[in-house]
Design an enzyme around this catalytic site. Structure first.
Site, PDB file in Angstrom:
ATOM      1  N   TYR A   1       0.818  -1.214   0.000  1.00 52.80           N
ATOM      2  CA  TYR A   1       0.000   0.000   0.000  1.00 52.80           C
ATOM      3  C   TYR A   1       0.856   1.270   0.000  1.00 52.80           C
ATOM      4  CZ  TYR A   1      -4.727  -1.863   0.738  1.00 52.80           C
ATOM      5  OH  TYR A   1      -5.949  -2.451   0.594  1.00 52.80           O
TER       6      TYR A   1
ATOM      7  N   LYS B   1       3.133 -14.996   2.071  1.00 52.96           N
ATOM      8  CA  LYS B   1       3.457 -15.842   0.919  1.00 52.96           C
ATOM      9  C   LYS B   1       4.969 -16.040   0.926  1.00 52.96           C
ATOM     10  CE  LYS B   1       1.472 -16.993  -2.494  1.00 52.96           C
ATOM     11  NZ  LYS B   1       1.095 -18.397  -2.883  1.00 52.96           N
TER      12      LYS B   1
ATOM     13  N   ASP C   1      -2.863 -17.810   0.518  1.00 52.97           N
ATOM     14  CA  ASP C   1      -3.860 -18.421  -0.371  1.00 52.97           C
ATOM     15  C   ASP C   1      -4.537 -19.600   0.316  1.00 52.97           C
ATOM     16  OD1 ASP C   1      -1.426 -19.776  -0.491  1.00 52.97           O
ATOM     17  OD2 ASP C   1      -1.629 -20.332  -2.601  1.00 52.97           O
TER      18      ASP C   1
ATOM     19  N   ASP D   1      -6.489  -6.985   3.870  1.00 52.42           N
ATOM     20  CA  ASP D   1      -7.609  -6.337   3.197  1.00 52.42           C
ATOM     21  C   ASP D   1      -8.517  -7.396   2.585  1.00 52.42           C
ATOM     22  OD1 ASP D   1      -9.096  -4.187   2.015  1.00 52.42           O
ATOM     23  OD2 ASP D   1      -8.098  -4.629   0.109  1.00 52.42           O
TER      24      ASP D   1
ATOM     25  N   ASP E   1     -12.323  -9.080   4.098  1.00 48.76           N
ATOM     26  CA  ASP E   1     -13.571  -9.012   3.321  1.00 48.76           C
ATOM     27  C   ASP E   1     -14.183 -10.405   3.190  1.00 48.76           C
ATOM     28  OD1 ASP E   1     -13.537  -6.259   2.729  1.00 48.76           O
ATOM     29  OD2 ASP E   1     -14.179  -6.626   0.661  1.00 48.76           O
TER      30      ASP E   1
HETATM   31  C1  IPM Z   1     -10.490  -1.277   3.705  1.00 46.11           C
HETATM   32  C2  IPM Z   1     -10.722  -0.617   2.379  1.00 46.11           C
HETATM   33  C3  IPM Z   1      -9.572   0.329   2.079  1.00 46.11           C
HETATM   34  C4  IPM Z   1      -8.322  -0.494   1.937  1.00 46.11           C
HETATM   35  C5  IPM Z   1      -9.768   1.257   0.867  1.00 46.11           C
HETATM   36  C6  IPM Z   1     -11.047   2.042   0.942  1.00 46.11           C
HETATM   37  C7  IPM Z   1      -8.600   2.174   0.675  1.00 46.11           C
HETATM   38  O1  IPM Z   1     -10.909  -1.570   1.396  1.00 46.11           O
HETATM   39  O2  IPM Z   1     -10.368  -0.563   4.702  1.00 46.11           O
HETATM   40  O3  IPM Z   1     -10.460  -2.506   3.770  1.00 46.11           O
HETATM   41  O4  IPM Z   1      -8.005  -1.014   0.859  1.00 46.11           O
HETATM   42  O5  IPM Z   1      -7.626  -0.640   2.945  1.00 46.11           O
HETATM   43 MG    MG Z   2     -10.997  -3.586   2.141  1.00 49.28          MG
END
Ligand code: IPM
Ligand code: MG
Length: 368
Positions: free
Chosen positions: A145, A196, A229, A253, A257
């Site tokens: 990032y 990884k 993975d 990240d 999710d």
């Molecule tokens: C998160 C989001 C952010 C990230 C974006 C909005 C920059 O997806 O907080 O998970 O990638 O970290």
């Molecule tokens: Mg995210």
């Protein structure tokens, strides 16, 4: 009642459904001020696309300095298709990334808890996820990032080259691993570290540093290394094998999710981004729901405010040491779910659909 010291919160609603979900947190803060004499002082500012529209930048210096001086920042969400074509430095997401980086919020805590009332909202089988309680510790200020060099550059043959750099130093790895081990001590003493290491040197270093710290200071914790993975696969195969998962910025990240869907909806996951404690024990912090700005449903009053409300509950616990108030707020959320009230994203047979603000009001009514 005794008045406690004034606590300064900065609210940054941002874009999309951000203002709607932060609106519910505002109601809850007002409730605490009125009924618990907790003197929370709140300020509200623009961030992300909303700030760009007014000021031509996703975050102004003024707002940035306010964030630096706040005890906790509570953010809704940033981004939306409207700003997709902006030059990189003006994109709404840059504001969030700047706050994370400059406030040095290196430890991002993302609990993925499956409430028993919501086992049917997940696409996984109920027995796989009921009572699920995983805590992600995502490294938040390093890795790909922020690594240099980065950019899009023209190359000789007329093509362009996009570059990002995945880089970690020993101390960056160690400090986030320490947070994970410390939190594991208060839970079931199990940490899975994901990288990884089979293809990336930075992943190999990650594994070695976590292992070294474990051997030096955390022998009482069970540590497992897992390729990222494989972790993605194991999360949907048998998620209850995990307790604390520590991983880098990008894998964190994606995996968080994925884990969100184990709990039924992205609308339920809170997060805390924490810095190091200073000499006086003070710590910078930012709280935000894991979900994004969801521009497709913004403005319809149907967004789920629970992730943001639970993020505020995390703020009460981690930044203000108000554990009792934090637990009460979490319990209030539970009782509303027990009663069968649901926003659209978690609606299932036999439950009642409520709007964003009805959900907020119902949670407040349980605080009484
Ligand atoms: C998160 C989001 C952010 C990230 C974006 C909005 C920059 O997806 O907080 O998970 O990638 O970290
Ligand atoms: Mg995210």
């Amino acid at each position: 009642m005794i008045k406690v010291k004034k606590r300064k919160f900065l609210l940054l609603p941002g874009d999309g459904i951000g203002p709607e979900v932060i609106g519910e947190v505002k109601k809850i803060i007002n409730w605490f001020n009125k009924n618990k004499s907790l003197d929370f002082e709140i300020e509200e500012e623009l961030v992300g696309g909303a700030s760009y529209e007014k000021n031509g930048t996703p975050i102004t210096d003024e707002v940035f300095y306010k964030a630096l001086e706040s005890e906790a920042v509570i953010l809704g969400a940033v981004g939306g298709p409207k700003w997709d074509d902006l030059e990189f430095s003006k994109k709404p997401e840059r504001a969030l990334l700047k706050l994370r980086k400059e406030l040095k919020l290196f430890a991002n805590l993302r609990p993925a808890i499956c409430f028993k009332q919501l086992v049917d909202a997940s696409s996984l089988k109920p027995d796989l996820i009921s009572d699920l309680d995983i805590l992600f510790v995502r490294e938040l200020t390093g890795g790909i990032y922020f690594g240099e060099p980065r950019g899009i550059k023209p190359i000789d043959n007329g093509e362009r080259k996009g570059i990002n750099t995945h880089v970690y130093t020993s101390s960056e790895i160690e400090r986030v691993a320490r947070v994970a081990f410390d939190l594991a001590r208060k839970r079931s003493k199990k940490v899975t570290s994901c990288e990884k290491s089979n293809v990336m040197e930075a992943g190999q270093l990650w594994k070695e540093e976590v292992k070294t710290l474990h051997e030096k200071e955390y022998k009482d914790i069970e540590l497992k290394h897992m390729l990222a993975d494989n972790c993605a696969m194991q999360l949907v195969r048998y998620p209850k094998q995990f307790d604390v998962i520590v991983t880098d910025n990008l894998f964190g990240d994606m995996l968080s999710d994925e884990a969100a869907m184990l709990t039924g909806s992205l609308g339920l996951l809170p997060s805390a981004s924490l810095g190091a404690k200073d000499k006086n024990g003070n710590m910078r912090s930012l709280y935000e729901p894991v979900h994004g700005s969801a521009p497709d449903i913004a403005g319809n009053g149907i967004a789920n405010p629970i992730a943001t409300i639970l993020s505020f509950a995390m703020a009460l616990k981690y930044s203000l040491d108000l554990d009792k108030e934090s637990n009460n707020l979490e319990k209030a959320v539970q009782s509303v779910l027990d009663e069968g009230l649901r926003t659209k994203d978690i609606l299932s047979k036999g439950t009642k659909e409520v709007s964003t603000s009805e959900m907020g009001d119902a949670i407040i009514s349980k605080l009484q």
